[in-house]
Design a protein around this motif. Structure first.
Motif, PDB file in Angstrom:
ATOM      1  N   SER A  72      -8.231  -3.872  -3.847  1.00 27.54           N
ATOM      2  CA  SER A  72      -7.487  -3.684  -2.602  1.00 27.54           C
ATOM      3  C   SER A  72      -6.405  -2.619  -2.745  1.00 27.54           C
ATOM      4  O   SER A  72      -6.395  -1.644  -2.000  1.00 27.54           O
ATOM      5  N   HIS A  73      -5.520  -2.800  -3.717  1.00 28.06           N
ATOM      6  CA  HIS A  73      -4.380  -1.896  -3.878  1.00 28.06           C
ATOM      7  C   HIS A  73      -4.768  -0.619  -4.615  1.00 28.06           C
ATOM      8  O   HIS A  73      -5.710  -0.613  -5.412  1.00 28.06           O
ATOM      9  N   PRO A  74      -4.021   0.455  -4.375  1.00 32.29           N
ATOM     10  CA  PRO A  74      -4.359   1.734  -4.991  1.00 32.29           C
ATOM     11  C   PRO A  74      -3.945   1.820  -6.450  1.00 32.29           C
ATOM     12  O   PRO A  74      -2.877   1.348  -6.849  1.00 32.29           O
ATOM     13  N   SER A  75      -4.801   2.432  -7.243  1.00 31.25           N
ATOM     14  CA  SER A  75      -4.467   2.770  -8.627  1.00 31.25           C
ATOM     15  C   SER A  75      -3.604   4.033  -8.610  1.00 31.25           C
ATOM     16  O   SER A  75      -3.298   4.581  -7.543  1.00 31.25           O
ATOM     17  N   ALA A  76      -3.248   4.524  -9.782  1.00 32.09           N
ATOM     18  CA  ALA A  76      -2.519   5.792  -9.851  1.00 32.09           C
ATOM     19  C   ALA A  76      -3.359   6.912  -9.239  1.00 32.09           C
ATOM     20  O   ALA A  76      -2.832   7.776  -8.526  1.00 32.09           O
ATOM     21  N   PHE A  77      -4.666   6.884  -9.497  1.00 32.10           N
ATOM     22  CA  PHE A  77      -5.556   7.890  -8.902  1.00 32.10           C
ATOM     23  C   PHE A  77      -5.595   7.725  -7.384  1.00 32.10           C
ATOM     24  O   PHE A  77      -5.560   8.714  -6.642  1.00 32.10           O
ATOM     25  N   GLY A  78      -5.650   6.488  -6.911  1.00 35.19           N
ATOM     26  CA  GLY A  78      -5.648   6.241  -5.472  1.00 35.19           C
ATOM     27  C   GLY A  78      -4.386   6.753  -4.811  1.00 35.19           C
ATOM     28  O   GLY A  78      -4.434   7.347  -3.726  1.00 35.19           O
ATOM     29  N   ASN A  79      -3.242   6.549  -5.453  1.00 33.52           N
ATOM     30  CA  ASN A  79      -1.981   7.070  -4.915  1.00 33.52           C
ATOM     31  C   ASN A  79      -1.970   8.589  -4.896  1.00 33.52           C
ATOM     32  O   ASN A  79      -1.417   9.208  -3.981  1.00 33.52           O
ATOM     33  N   SER A 120      10.871   1.818   3.066  1.00 37.43           N
ATOM     34  CA  SER A 120      11.156   0.447   3.445  1.00 37.43           C
ATOM     35  C   SER A 120       9.812  -0.252   3.372  1.00 37.43           C
ATOM     36  O   SER A 120       9.055  -0.275   4.347  1.00 37.43           O
ATOM     37  N   ALA A 121       9.472  -0.746   2.200  1.00 34.88           N
ATOM     38  CA  ALA A 121       8.150  -1.305   1.942  1.00 34.88           C
ATOM     39  C   ALA A 121       8.287  -2.646   1.238  1.00 34.88           C
ATOM     40  O   ALA A 121       8.944  -2.744   0.200  1.00 34.88           O
ATOM     41  N   HIS A 122       7.651  -3.663   1.810  1.00 33.38           N
ATOM     42  CA  HIS A 122       7.713  -5.013   1.265  1.00 33.38           C
ATOM     43  C   HIS A 122       6.307  -5.612   1.262  1.00 33.38           C
ATOM     44  O   HIS A 122       5.567  -5.485   2.248  1.00 33.38           O
ATOM     45  N   TYR A 147       0.831  -1.205   0.000  1.00 27.67           N
ATOM     46  CA  TYR A 147       0.000   0.000   0.000  1.00 27.67           C
ATOM     47  C   TYR A 147       0.872   1.265   0.000  1.00 27.67           C
ATOM     48  O   TYR A 147       0.378   2.362  -0.256  1.00 27.67           O
ATOM     49  N   SER A 148       2.139   1.098   0.307  1.00 28.18           N
ATOM     50  CA  SER A 148       3.072   2.232   0.349  1.00 28.18           C
ATOM     51  C   SER A 148       4.006   2.280  -0.852  1.00 28.18           C
ATOM     52  O   SER A 148       4.851   3.176  -0.929  1.00 28.18           O
ATOM     53  N   PHE A 149       3.860   1.361  -1.781  1.00 28.85           N
ATOM     54  CA  PHE A 149       4.788   1.320  -2.915  1.00 28.85           C
ATOM     55  C   PHE A 149       4.790   2.615  -3.728  1.00 28.85           C
ATOM     56  O   PHE A 149       5.839   3.152  -4.069  1.00 28.85           O
ATOM     57  N   GLY A 150       3.602   3.115  -4.083  1.00 28.34           N
ATOM     58  CA  GLY A 150       3.533   4.265  -4.975  1.00 28.34           C
ATOM     59  C   GLY A 150       3.436   5.609  -4.283  1.00 28.34           C
ATOM     60  O   GLY A 150       3.501   6.659  -4.943  1.00 28.34           O
ATOM     61  N   VAL A 151       3.297   5.613  -2.971  1.00 26.57           N
ATOM     62  CA  VAL A 151       3.044   6.867  -2.244  1.00 26.57           C
ATOM     63  C   VAL A 151       4.257   7.797  -2.200  1.00 26.57           C
ATOM     64  O   VAL A 151       4.111   9.005  -2.421  1.00 26.57           O
TER      65      VAL A 151
END
Length: 229
Positions: free
Chosen positions: A208-215, A75-77, A51-55
């Protein structure tokens, strides 16, 4: 469950209401404002999972667009919990050695939405350890409040996005009160977008995971929380 929570408190593993929040003694929002005003280039580390990959990138891009100097790291896994991060020497080393102004912590997407007792027993101890590491290194810890799954938790009959998001909100608020950490209310912004008819735009196909818009929505909440504009 009550037995395990009581035992955890006795051993110092779980956080009970009697524990003192890990804070600087200042109001959390005031502390953040003071740090931002005193820093020419703000350094922000994101600790979490997918959930933190694109933020970090979305936040950095938004900050630059608004004329703010930021340095971001992560630090996201995928699938990691705060407990796993608290036991990870690479994560702890990154917190200690990165000269960060802010360290953002994000729990696994379901844990804060579970029963209050289970969430406290599972989330509070590692969060307190990580927040202590952040403060010891001179950084301010923040909590990244996430959102419910598009269709709610798959194992709960009748659950939906809003119900799960409300449980997450309560879980993160409790964690913030326990540790003295300011909560970044991302999930609440997602609820507003969902209510406005943008639910499908927020998520990737897995719901579940964010799209580009979600990010982008997430980054906006971080920007307004940190810079107050």
């Amino acid at each position: 469950m009550k037995f395990f929570i009581t035992l955890g408190c006795f051993l110092g593993l779980a956080s009970c209401g009697t524990q003192v929040p890990l804070s600087s003694g200042k109001d959390p929002q005031r502390e953040l404002v003071d740090r931002v005003n005193a820093t020419s280039t703000l350094a922000v580390l994101f600790v979490g999972n997918s959930y933190s990959f694109g933020v970090p990138k979305a936040f950095s891009k938004l900050a630059a667009k608004n004329g703010k100097n930021v340095r971001v790291g992560h630090s996201a896994h995928g699938g990691w919990t705060l407990s796993k991060h608290a036991a990870s020497e690479p994560t702890l080393r990154k917190i200690r050695e990165g000269n960060w102004d802010i360290v953002v912590f994000q729990e696994q997407s379901e844990i804060p939405a579970m029963s209050p007792g289970f969430a406290a027993f599972t989330m509070f101890p590692p969060l307190r350890k990580l927040a202590t590491e952040a403060r010891s290194s001179g950084a301010i810890p923040l909590l990244y409040q996430t959102w419910g799954r598009r269709d709610g938790h798959h194992q709960l009959a009748g659950d939906d996005f809003h119900a799960m998001s409300q449980r997450l909100r309560a879980g993160y608020r409790a964690a913030g009160e326990n540790t003295g950490c300011l909560v970044v209310p991302v999930g609440e912004a997602w609820q507003r977008e969902f209510a406005a008819g943008n639910g499908d735009r927020l998520f990737m196909e897995d719901g579940s995971h964010p799209s580009a818009f979600g990010n982008h929505v997430t980054a906006e909440v971080f920007y307004h929380t940190i810079f107050g504009k």
